[in-house]
Design a protein around this motif. Structure first.
Motif, mmCIF file in Angstrom:
data_model
loop_
_atom_site.group_PDB
_atom_site.id
_atom_site.type_symbol
_atom_site.label_atom_id
_atom_site.label_comp_id
_atom_site.label_asym_id
_atom_site.label_seq_id
_atom_site.Cartn_x
_atom_site.Cartn_y
_atom_site.Cartn_z
ATOM 1 N N LEU A 123 64.569 -12.028 18.113
ATOM 2 C CA LEU A 123 64.543 -10.586 17.850
ATOM 3 C C LEU A 123 65.258 -9.807 18.947
ATOM 4 O O LEU A 123 65.968 -8.831 18.686
ATOM 5 C CB LEU A 123 63.097 -10.102 17.725
ATOM 6 N N PHE A 124 65.065 -10.257 20.184
ATOM 7 C CA PHE A 124 65.745 -9.626 21.303
ATOM 8 C C PHE A 124 67.253 -9.797 21.196
ATOM 9 O O PHE A 124 68.027 -8.840 21.393
ATOM 10 C CB PHE A 124 65.223 -10.206 22.619
ATOM 11 N N TYR A 125 67.694 -11.006 20.856
ATOM 12 C CA TYR A 125 69.128 -11.260 20.718
ATOM 13 C C TYR A 125 69.728 -10.408 19.592
ATOM 14 O O TYR A 125 70.834 -9.848 19.718
ATOM 15 C CB TYR A 125 69.389 -12.736 20.455
ATOM 16 N N ASP A 126 69.000 -10.317 18.475
ATOM 17 C CA ASP A 126 69.502 -9.519 17.351
ATOM 18 C C ASP A 126 69.648 -8.045 17.726
ATOM 19 O O ASP A 126 70.665 -7.395 17.410
ATOM 20 C CB ASP A 126 68.557 -9.651 16.160
ATOM 21 N N ALA A 127 68.626 -7.530 18.415
ATOM 22 C CA ALA A 127 68.692 -6.128 18.837
ATOM 23 C C ALA A 127 69.824 -5.904 19.826
ATOM 24 O O ALA A 127 70.542 -4.887 19.779
ATOM 25 C CB ALA A 127 67.360 -5.691 19.446
ATOM 26 N N SER A 128 70.029 -6.846 20.734
ATOM 27 C CA SER A 128 71.092 -6.743 21.728
ATOM 28 C C SER A 128 72.464 -6.789 21.070
ATOM 29 O O SER A 128 73.354 -5.998 21.382
ATOM 30 C CB SER A 128 70.953 -7.866 22.756
ATOM 31 N N LEU A 129 72.620 -7.734 20.116
ATOM 32 C CA LEU A 129 73.915 -7.850 19.439
ATOM 33 C C LEU A 129 74.229 -6.592 18.616
ATOM 34 O O LEU A 129 75.357 -6.100 18.616
ATOM 35 C CB LEU A 129 73.922 -9.088 18.537
ATOM 36 N N GLU A 130 73.209 -6.085 17.907
ATOM 37 C CA GLU A 130 73.431 -4.883 17.098
ATOM 38 C C GLU A 130 73.748 -3.668 17.969
ATOM 39 O O GLU A 130 74.600 -2.832 17.612
ATOM 40 C CB GLU A 130 72.196 -4.597 16.250
ATOM 41 N N TYR A 131 73.108 -3.580 19.101
ATOM 42 C CA TYR A 131 73.351 -2.457 20.006
ATOM 43 C C TYR A 131 74.770 -2.514 20.568
ATOM 44 O O TYR A 131 75.492 -1.508 20.610
ATOM 45 C CB TYR A 131 72.317 -2.466 21.117
ATOM 46 N N VAL A 132 75.176 -3.709 20.990
ATOM 47 C CA VAL A 132 76.533 -3.862 21.514
ATOM 48 C C VAL A 132 77.567 -3.545 20.434
ATOM 49 O O VAL A 132 78.574 -2.860 20.674
ATOM 50 C CB VAL A 132 76.739 -5.300 22.052
ATOM 51 N N PHE A 133 77.302 -4.016 19.188
ATOM 52 C CA PHE A 133 78.227 -3.751 18.080
ATOM 53 C C PHE A 133 78.330 -2.250 17.796
ATOM 54 O O PHE A 133 79.429 -1.716 17.572
ATOM 55 C CB PHE A 133 77.745 -4.494 16.830
ATOM 56 N N LYS A 134 77.191 -1.542 17.816
ATOM 57 C CA LYS A 134 77.200 -0.110 17.526
ATOM 58 C C LYS A 134 77.947 0.671 18.610
ATOM 59 O O LYS A 134 78.687 1.613 18.306
ATOM 60 C CB LYS A 134 75.760 0.405 17.397
ATOM 61 N N ILE A 135 77.736 0.267 19.862
ATOM 62 C CA ILE A 135 78.457 0.935 20.943
ATOM 63 C C ILE A 135 79.961 0.767 20.769
ATOM 64 O O ILE A 135 80.746 1.713 20.908
ATOM 65 C CB ILE A 135 77.978 0.395 22.308
ATOM 66 N N GLN A 136 80.349 -0.492 20.470
ATOM 67 C CA GLN A 136 81.782 -0.755 20.259
ATOM 68 C C GLN A 136 82.314 0.093 19.091
ATOM 69 O O GLN A 136 83.412 0.647 19.149
ATOM 70 C CB GLN A 136 81.990 -2.249 19.950
ATOM 71 N N GLU A 137 81.518 0.198 18.017
ATOM 72 C CA GLU A 137 81.949 0.939 16.831
ATOM 73 C C GLU A 137 82.124 2.427 17.131
ATOM 74 O O GLU A 137 83.116 3.045 16.731
ATOM 75 C CB GLU A 137 80.916 0.760 15.715
ATOM 76 N N VAL A 138 81.156 2.996 17.859
ATOM 77 C CA VAL A 138 81.251 4.422 18.178
ATOM 78 C C VAL A 138 82.449 4.705 19.061
ATOM 79 O O VAL A 138 83.183 5.684 18.858
ATOM 80 C CB VAL A 138 79.944 4.905 18.842
ATOM 81 N N GLN A 139 82.671 3.836 20.038
ATOM 82 C CA GLN A 139 83.802 4.048 20.940
ATOM 83 C C GLN A 139 85.130 3.983 20.187
ATOM 84 O O GLN A 139 86.075 4.712 20.515
ATOM 85 C CB GLN A 139 83.778 3.009 22.077
#
Length: 595
Positions: A173-189
């Motif tokens: 669950l931690f890995y999934d949340a971390s991956l999704e957060y990193v992906f969203k940051i990349q997407e917004v940027q």
């Protein structure tokens, strides 16, 4: 230096370096979010300012539209008409510009504010939600990991296996949340590069469209602006020439006797005091202020007027009159002895002396045609007097000045026809002198590139010289502008006016009556047969010999026997302009006869 790269594999390590790089991205997102908020606030302020500006311009445009110029005189020149119309043209231009500005304001919210607000809420807001989830899973995972590592090895195997399964689940669950957060940051940027900039570009495009529309309107307005500048310059020139004449008149009036009789509608007018046992009244005009009694005007028919002897009454400057409407003698008191003399002369039926208009012609040597400012420079008085003794000048006829009346028409062909007819009413010697002068002025105008004496400049100089009013009043000075126009017509249409005589033209335009002419400083010596003594303009009337059905909207339909009014020639050969039953239009000339 740019933002550090975030790798998905770093999410599994969750190293301090990864956390540091993640923090840099979070700070950048927060800065972008704050910038968008400020930009939206400033954009709303800009839109509000544009709305206020548009409202102010519309109010200004409305004020221009409602204002109406009023010029001195009974009619206006073409220059004055265009100047008076200019405010409405300005108003129309501003209104058109504001219509484009209103479209810009209406679209500004859709193309700028809404997209920026949506990007901030949907993209940056989603990244913030991802951070909350990531922080929650991080805390939960590390708490579970700490408890898991604290388990004793003496626990039962089944318990330990259950603990291992639980920690694996939390880690995932931690890995999934971390991956999704990193992906969203990349997407917004990445989305920031276009979704953030596109609304600004769309807004600027609307702004450029507004400015381009203004440029196009300015380009279309250029011919009217140039014409208006020409009208303003002509008006300024007329003002300067008129101002000098008015100032001279003012100085003459100032230096004249206090009892000077100015020309006007009445043979004599002024203040007279009735010597009766009642309140005094003023003859001529009703009094209204400064201690004068307000009375309704009274009209009397004079029977006799006798000067009152000084020893017969205690008051000075008195005279007796008898009128048809009252019995007995009325004693009136003038303001001075000279004023009483003027009243006595007027009531005896004698006309006040009018100074005949004196005409002068300036002489120009043919060798001086290219001299700059020809006729604008005054000559030496001794040489002018010598010239006056050697050159014969004809005295002008009064009805020649009636040219001024026809310059007030808006129809150029009508003006030329009217001037043409009046020229051919002149006596032969006057007509020859006029033809000689105008022919010379045509030659002068052809050299305008060298002498700068255009037709307009010659009109300004010779208009007041050749058509000076019999009465030097301010109203007469205001008619100088029409005298200038007449001179321009004579010079520009010299061949038409001097050579092409059409017998039926002289009755095809309105003839001014003496009352109308009197107010303009004109008195016809031999009125045409269509002139009647009223304060109006009389047109010849015609009678329809045949009926006619109009084929076009600008033609008139009429039955046999119809009577027409306001008849004058049309620019189309074989047709006349006329009015029938209140409608104006064209009628065939061979269908009618003059009454």
């Amino acid at each position: 230096m740019g933002l550090p790269t975030l790798e998905f594999s770093d999410s599994f390590l969750d190293s301090p370096d990864f956390r540091e790089r993640l923090k840099c991205h979070e700070i950048e997102l927060e800065r972008t979010n704050k910038f968008i908020k400020d930009l939206i606030k400033d954009g709303n302020m800009l839109i509000t300012a544009l709305k206020n500006l548009s409202a102010a311009v519309q109010k200004f445009s409305q004020s221009l539209q409602e204002f109406q110029f009023e010029c001195i005189g009974d009619a206006e020149t073409d220059d004055e008409v265009n100047i008076a119309q200019s405010f409405k043209e300005f108003s129309q231009l501003l209104t058109t510009v504001e219509e484009e500005r209103r479209r810009l304001i209406q679209n500004a919210d859709d193309v700028l504010i809404t997209p920026l607000e949506r990007f901030r809420k949907e993209q940056i807001g989603a990244a913030k939600e991802g951070k909350k989830k990531f922080d929650k899973e991080t805390e939960k995972y590390y708490c579970t990991l700490e408890r898991h590592l604290s388990l004793s090895s003496k626990k039962k195997e089944a318990y330990l296996q259950e603990a291992d399964t639980q920690i694996d689940k939390e880690r995932q669950l931690f890995y999934d949340a971390s991956l999704e957060y990193v992906f969203k940051i990349q997407e917004v940027q990445e989305k920031k590069k276009f979704e953030f900039v596109e609304p600004l570009l769309a807004f600027l495009q609307g702004l450029f469209t507004f400015y381009h529309e203004g440029y196009e309107l300015a380009h279309e307005f250029e011919p009217y602006k140039q014409q208006l500048q020409f009208n303003l310059q002509n008006t300024r020139n007329n003002f300067m020439s008129t101002k000098q004449e008015v100032e001279k008149l003012m100085k003459r009036i100032r230096s004249a006797d206090q009892d000077y009789k100015p020309p006007g509608q009445w043979t004599m007018e002024g203040f007279l005091y009735v010597q009766e046992k009642r309140e005094s009244f003023v003859a001529g005009l009703p009094a209204s202020q400064n201690g004068l009694v307000v009375n309704q005007p009274e009209m009397f028919k004079l029977k006799s007027c006798i000067r009152r002897k000084t020893d017969s009454i205690d008051k000075r400057f008195c005279f007796d009159i008898e009128v048809m409407e009252r019995h007995g003698v009325m004693t009136l008191q003038a303001l001075s002895e000279s004023n009483r003399r003027l009243w006595l002369e007027a009531m005896d039926g004698k006309e006040p002396v009018r100074n005949s208009a004196c005409w002068s012609l300036k002489y120009s040597f043919w060798a001086g045609l290219t001299t700059m400012g020809l006729y604008r420079i005054g000559g030496v008085n001794s040489k002018v007097q010598k010239l006056m003794t050697t050159v014969f000048f004809y005295e002008p006829l009064d009805h020649f000045i009636s040219f001024c009346l026809f310059s007030e028409s808006d129809d150029q062909n009508y003006r030329v026809c009217a001037v043409h007819a009046l020229v051919h009413k002149l006596p032969e010697r006057n007509k020859e002198m006029l033809e000689l002068l105008i022919k010379h002025l045509v030659t002068v105008s052809t050299q305008s590139q060298s002498n700068l004496m255009t037709v307009s400049n010659l009109g300004v100089i010779f208009g007041p010289t050749l058509m000076r009013s019999q009465e030097e009043t301010v109203a007469a000075m205001m008619n100088i502008k029409f005298q200038n126009i007449v001179m321009e017509i004579l010079i520009e249409n010299f061949n038409k006016v001097s050579h092409c005589l059409a017998l039926n033209v002289q009755y095809a335009f309105p003839i001014p009556c003496p009352f109308n002419a009197y107010f303009k400083g004109i008195l016809l010596q031999n009125p045409p047969k269509h002139c009647i003594y009223t304060s109006c303009i009389v047109f010849p009337r015609i009678y329809a010999m045949y009926s006619c059905e109009a084929e076009h909207s600008h033609e008139l339909s009429f039955p046999q026997g119809a009577h027409f009014s306001n008849v004058y020639p049309s620019v189309e050969p074989g047709w006349l302009q006329a009015t029938y039953e209140g409608k104006k239009g064209l009628i065939p000339e061979n269908y009618v006869v003059f009454l």
